[in-house]
Scaffold this motif. Structure first.
Motif, PDB file in Angstrom:
ATOM      1  N   ILE A 230       0.839  -1.204   0.000  1.00  0.00           N
ATOM      2  CA  ILE A 230       0.000   0.000   0.000  1.00  0.00           C
ATOM      3  C   ILE A 230       0.872   1.251   0.000  1.00  0.00           C
ATOM      4  CG2 ILE A 230      -1.644   1.342   1.347  1.00  0.00           C
ATOM      5  CD1 ILE A 230      -2.894  -1.229   2.290  1.00  0.00           C
ATOM      6  N   ALA A 231       1.912   1.247   0.849  1.00  0.00           N
ATOM      7  CA  ALA A 231       2.795   2.408   0.921  1.00  0.00           C
ATOM      8  C   ALA A 231       3.463   2.657  -0.425  1.00  0.00           C
ATOM      9  CB  ALA A 231       3.845   2.195   2.008  1.00  0.00           C
ATOM     10  N   LYS A 325       9.222  16.002   2.164  1.00  0.00           N
ATOM     11  CA  LYS A 325       8.307  15.740   1.051  1.00  0.00           C
ATOM     12  C   LYS A 325       7.280  14.676   1.422  1.00  0.00           C
ATOM     13  CE  LYS A 325      11.291  17.137  -2.787  1.00  0.00           C
ATOM     14  NZ  LYS A 325      11.937  16.716  -4.048  1.00  0.00           N
ATOM     15  N   LEU A 326       7.723  13.663   2.148  1.00  0.00           N
ATOM     16  CA  LEU A 326       6.777  12.638   2.597  1.00  0.00           C
ATOM     17  C   LEU A 326       5.713  13.261   3.496  1.00  0.00           C
ATOM     18  CD1 LEU A 326       9.137   9.621   3.395  1.00  0.00           C
ATOM     19  CD2 LEU A 326       7.457   9.751   1.560  1.00  0.00           C
ATOM     20  N   ILE A 332       4.446   9.087   6.814  1.00  0.00           N
ATOM     21  CA  ILE A 332       5.460   8.977   7.864  1.00  0.00           C
ATOM     22  C   ILE A 332       6.224   7.684   7.581  1.00  0.00           C
ATOM     23  CG2 ILE A 332       5.913   8.840  10.342  1.00  0.00           C
ATOM     24  CD1 ILE A 332       3.107  10.067  10.774  1.00  0.00           C
ATOM     25  N   HIS A 333       7.545   7.782   7.393  1.00  0.00           N
ATOM     26  CA  HIS A 333       8.320   6.585   7.042  1.00  0.00           C
ATOM     27  C   HIS A 333       8.274   5.561   8.159  1.00  0.00           C
ATOM     28  CE1 HIS A 333      11.761   3.932   6.321  1.00  0.00           C
ATOM     29  NE2 HIS A 333      11.666   4.279   5.049  1.00  0.00           N
ATOM     30  N   MET A 357       6.832  -0.189   6.866  1.00  0.00           N
ATOM     31  CA  MET A 357       6.134   0.324   8.045  1.00  0.00           C
ATOM     32  C   MET A 357       5.550   1.714   7.805  1.00  0.00           C
ATOM     33  SD  MET A 357       8.638  -0.929  11.145  1.00  0.00           S
ATOM     34  CE  MET A 357       7.378  -0.610  12.378  1.00  0.00           C
ATOM     35  N   MET A 358       5.614   2.191   6.565  1.00  0.00           N
ATOM     36  CA  MET A 358       5.164   3.550   6.284  1.00  0.00           C
ATOM     37  C   MET A 358       3.684   3.741   6.626  1.00  0.00           C
ATOM     38  SD  MET A 358       5.686   5.762   2.795  1.00  0.00           S
ATOM     39  CE  MET A 358       7.463   5.674   2.852  1.00  0.00           C
ATOM     40  N   HIS A 359       3.377   4.912   7.154  1.00  0.00           N
ATOM     41  CA  HIS A 359       2.017   5.216   7.608  1.00  0.00           C
ATOM     42  C   HIS A 359       1.470   6.387   6.807  1.00  0.00           C
ATOM     43  CE1 HIS A 359      -1.331   5.616  10.421  1.00  0.00           C
ATOM     44  NE2 HIS A 359      -1.064   6.906  10.527  1.00  0.00           N
TER      45      HIS A 359
END
Length: 508
Positions: A230-231, A325-326, A332-333, A357-359
């Motif tokens: 998904i990330a 940029k994220l 959030i990485h 684990m990116m949110h």
């Protein structure tokens, strides 16, 4: 919970060497059974009761921050596991473990489980002799592989590549498979070529649904728990909107319906259309094809002493820019650390990898603004997370700050970060900068436990505005602002923009 081995401590090397094949296999089966339990397949395996005569020799899973300065213990652990594989008659497994452990002797629980799953049930030498090399090995030995695909073969919006199996799809798409780069609990990464372009293929184990509780589901719903697929999908959407996020991006997704076998190879735009056009179908991701990150893993470059001061500034500046940029796109990485960053000295480019684990946050969904539960590597965690508090993008900033400090002062910086982690439990996690200064100068100060010259060096760096340690302190001070303030993207963007003007980054 420790994993009890068949041998005892004391002269542990001799005790393990004395085991017969059945006893060694019994120990390996205990390790396999333990690591197969939900939540047990992470961390670094560490040997205990090595020198206690008459005590049971055990393995435990430890997080990275608990292993600082324990090189001998890690080497002993690696040696014992190799000996067990030797005694059990699994030479190929031993060779694979040796490649994984390398010179640092760290044996990851996920890698050990993968090795045992692959070799332990085979029955030892006889089954090993029957083992047939996979496509990657064939490629290394010069076996004939399919040639590059034509323009019609590579996935296109009008004619996506389809096949009833993953192997069939890769063959049909003309994917030339090369050497395996690594394997973890959830999947395998190997070099490949597609239409003459060097890419990296990450495939997920077929039993991933059992390990995770569900497959790598792809969905347009932001209420679904994030996963690597998904990330990757969401960040690639951002990239295809001419907004370059400096994160390793997939070129193609390999997807299939959860209830079917038809595998498809689609690019991010095609995947987006597919999800919209087939809303009644639940798709899962079984693989990603990504460009190979240029340069080297920052953790390895640091260990080899291959980074100059300018390189270090470039890495930290590039990381801050990527995180900024994220954040602007609502990401959030969540697991920033040197092992998840690639750096190319020739171009000065920094690339973030491992988005597992990116949110993703959403202004319209307040429950997504903060990270769910514990996440990330302990050594790089925001103190607020250590104490169970709410945390958002400041988690990435705190991790970047700690990396900057440890780059400039590898030994003292690592010890300082470790002690900050534990001090947060006593004083609370809302002010990372205050915790750093407390560890440095107040109760039981750091200067009493490290060489005087090393303490003086980090002390002087805190006063020097052109040092990365000074930048780290500024980052930690900003990361201490309330989580509610960080939930506002405009506020967060202003903080990142200000930090990028820090004097330490103006010479990169």
């Amino acid at each position: 919970m420790p994993i009890q081995l068949t041998a005892q401590g004391g002269d542990f090397r001799a005790n393990v060497q004395a085991l017969d094949a059945a006893q060694a296999r019994q120990s390996l089966q205990k390790i396999q059974a333990h690591l197969s339990q939900p939540g047990k397949g992470t961390g670094t395996l560490t040997l205990f009761n090595r020198t206690k005569a008459g005590a049971d020799l055990t393995l435990e899973r430890k997080s990275g921050f608990q292993l600082l300065g324990r090189g001998a213990r890690l080497k002993d652990t690696s040696d014992v596991l190799k000996t067990l594989l030797d005694r059990a008659g699994l030479p190929e497994a031993r060779a694979e473990l040796e490649r994984h452990a390398g010179t640092r002797h760290r044996v990851g629980a996920d890698k050990m489980l993968a090795i045992l799953n692959r070799h332990l049930a085979s029955g030892g030498r006889e089954a090993a002799a029957e083992h047939r090399p996979g496509p990657g090995i064939a490629a290394e030995r010069g076996a004939r592989l399919p040639g590059p695909p034509s323009a019609e073969t590579v996935a296109s919006k009008s004619r996506p590549v389809c096949a009833p199996s993953l192997e069939g799809l890769l063959t049909k798409a003309g994917v030339e498979r090369g050497a395996v780069l690594g394997e973890g609990q959830y999947g395998e990464v190997r070099k490949v070529k597609v239409a003459g372009e060097q890419l990296v293929l990450k495939t997920y184990h077929p039993d991933l649904a059992i390990k995770r509780g569900e497959p790598m589901i792809l969905s347009n719903s932001r209420s679904r728990v994030s996963n690597e697929a998904i990330a990757a999908y969401l960040t690639s959407k951002a990239n295809h909107q001419d907004y370059q996020v400096n994160v390793a991006q997939p070129r193609y997704f390999i997807v299939k319906p959860v209830s079917g076998d038809e595998h498809r190879m689609v690019n991010p735009l095609e995947l987006r259309a597919l999800l919209k056009e087939t809303r009644e179908v639940t798709w899962e991701c079984v693989g990603l094809l990504m460009p190979e990150a240029k340069g080297g893993e920052v953790e390895e470059l640091l260990a080899k002493g291959q980074l100059t001061g300018q390189n270090q500034r470039q890495i930290i500046k590039g990381t801050l820019e990527a995180v900024m940029k994220l954040n602007e796109r609502g990401f959030i990485h969540r697991d920033l650390k040197p092992a998840n960053i690639f750096f190319d000295a020739a171009s000065g480019k920094t690339t973030l990898i491992d988005t597992g684990m990116m949110h993703k946050t959403s202004k319209n969904k307040p429950e997504t603004l903060f990270l769910p539960g514990q996440s990330g590597t302990p050594l790089y965690k925001h103190p607020r997370m250590v104490t169970g508090g709410r945390c958002g993008s400041e988690a990435d900033l705190c991790a970047t700050a700690l990396m900057a400090m440890m780059m400039e002062h590898p030994n003292t910086g690592s010890q300082l970060a470790t002690e900050m982690h534990f001090r947060a439990r006593d004083v609370g996690g809302n002010s990372p900068a205050r915790i750093l200064l407390e560890v440095m100068y107040k109760k039981d100060p750091l200067g009493q436990r490290v060489p005087r010259d090393e303490f003086r060096a980090i002390h002087d760096s805190l006063q020097d505005q052109k040092s990365l340690t000074s930048l780290a302190l500024s980052c930690l001070a900003q990361a201490g602002k309330p989580a509610k303030a960080w939930a506002d993207r405009a506020t967060a963007q202003g903080i990142y923009a200000e930090l990028l003007q820090h004097p330490s980054l103006q010479e990169s």
